[in-house]
Design an enzyme around this catalytic site. Sequence first.
Site, PDB file in Angstrom:
ATOM      1  N   GLU A  38       1.027 -22.832  53.877  1.00 41.21           N
ATOM      2  CA  GLU A  38       1.530 -22.103  52.705  1.00 41.21           C
ATOM      3  C   GLU A  38       2.885 -21.482  53.056  1.00 41.21           C
ATOM      4  O   GLU A  38       3.059 -20.273  53.055  1.00 41.21           O
ATOM      5  CB  GLU A  38       0.531 -21.031  52.260  1.00 41.21           C
ATOM      6  CG  GLU A  38      -0.824 -21.600  51.855  1.00 41.21           C
ATOM      7  CD  GLU A  38      -1.758 -20.545  51.288  1.00 41.21           C
ATOM      8  OE1 GLU A  38      -1.269 -19.463  50.881  1.00 41.21           O
ATOM      9  OE2 GLU A  38      -2.973 -20.799  51.228  1.00 41.21           O
ATOM     10  N   GLU A  80      -8.706 -16.824  54.129  1.00 43.85           N
ATOM     11  CA  GLU A  80      -8.390 -15.434  54.475  1.00 43.85           C
ATOM     12  C   GLU A  80      -9.599 -14.661  54.990  1.00 43.85           C
ATOM     13  O   GLU A  80      -9.791 -13.480  54.681  1.00 43.85           O
ATOM     14  CB  GLU A  80      -7.743 -14.728  53.278  1.00 43.85           C
ATOM     15  CG  GLU A  80      -6.455 -15.407  52.827  1.00 43.85           C
ATOM     16  CD  GLU A  80      -5.813 -14.759  51.608  1.00 43.85           C
ATOM     17  OE1 GLU A  80      -6.360 -13.748  51.114  1.00 43.85           O
ATOM     18  OE2 GLU A  80      -4.777 -15.258  51.153  1.00 43.85           O
TER      19      GLU A  80
END
Length: 486
Positions: free
Chosen positions: A363, A281
């Site tokens: 994910e 991220e």
Amino acid sequence: MGELLLFPLLFSFLFVTEPFVSSYDGPLYDSSAYTECKLQPEMPLYNGGMLKNQEPNIEQVILDNGDGLPSLSSDKGQPRHGRNNNKMHRDCDCKAGLLSLDSRDINIAIASASLQPFTEEQWRLNQEAKINEARKRAVTIHVSDRQGLELHGAAVRVEQVSKDFPFGSAIAKTIIGNEEYQKWFVERFNAAVFENELKWDATEHIQGQVNYTIPDQMLEFVRANQIIARGHNIFWENPKYTPKWVLNLTRSDLELAVSSRIQSLMNKYKREFVHWDVSNEMLHFDFYEERLGPDATLKFFKTAHEADPLATLFMNEFNVVETCEDVDSTVDAYGHFDAPNSPLMRGILDKLATLGLPIWLTEVDISNKFSKETQAIYLEQVLREGFSHPAVNGIILWTALRQGGCYQMCLTDGDFNNLPAGDTVDKLLKEWQTGTLEGRTDEHGSYSFFGFLGEYVVTARYGNKTVYSTFSLSRGKETRHLNVQL
């Protein structure tokens, strides 16, 4: 005068028609995309589609929240923006990434604009065409006797015993010693990632006290079942998920800590994980860049590569293919999904593919704000889009079953009975495998089929003779030929 931006613009959108029909003579979806600047625009895809021989206009649409949104219009209809009853997708469905611009000193000109509609049937058929091209291959098995004479009518049995495409799920420590969970997982998946157990705060919650006991036990399960595993993750840029003792380190102490983290983790698990998510991220957060400088992540990648040269290193990020509303993770700056947008997802994957780097959906889940039935519907859309795109090398669901349930979406209940999303996964896994085929050779001693990539076992019988053979089916355009002698 401000800067002039020239956009080659492509919009793809879906609309609903009557129930599916069996024939389709419309255009195949064109995956062409590019990221580099060009002196001259390319020719418009689909010869312009609905915009053929027209000059498109950009109009500013004011949304309910007051934000301005560029909107494409033409002589053939109203501005193409928002979602309406025809399931028209947003302006951000263009591969060029047309977004609102804050500066009033920039003029926008449109070149090679194209607007191409697809029905849901056409979109699905395009997906199937891509799957046939990228995930399957033609095979011909030639059966002969020891003298090389072709055997007509020989019985042939073909069984796919493993799949080439990695399709898996996250797992949690709850899988350790849980035979029911392990059996359920192995029957479906050939890839895994540890949900939280390798993260820095999990392995070194207290400075200097490194503990790999739990990931070691999870790795035993992975090894025993020949499942490929991704390493997730070395660093997480979000300070919320960084060990608390790391937050207030001085720069020099932080440099020592991150170096120790990489060396400890990578040396411990060298060649155990095919991938490592080095920086998690980093488009949304910059904890390490703020403290160690703008090239901190680059150094992480270099050090990790030196420690384990065989592992493929990834930057793991969310909202890259899910939405165009997150300006921190647009494809140009670089899945957890709400309601998926298939044209947006495909267009972004097209653009990412131009970089020539491996792409995984790592994910994948659907928000739990939807019902379980809706989650299943949306999940199928995402998985079909991902599996059909030739640049996607693997898919990992974020559906680890842990105490208290799953992060957003579970495939089963606590007793491993399928929920609707689990039914969807099982349906697609069955659809995306060759399974077992049986037949007889033709007058040329040949038996042909079109199979998914992977490993196969072949049994050929003629009279009282039986021969077993194996072969691998990898990606290729030419027919794969296998000779079997009885």
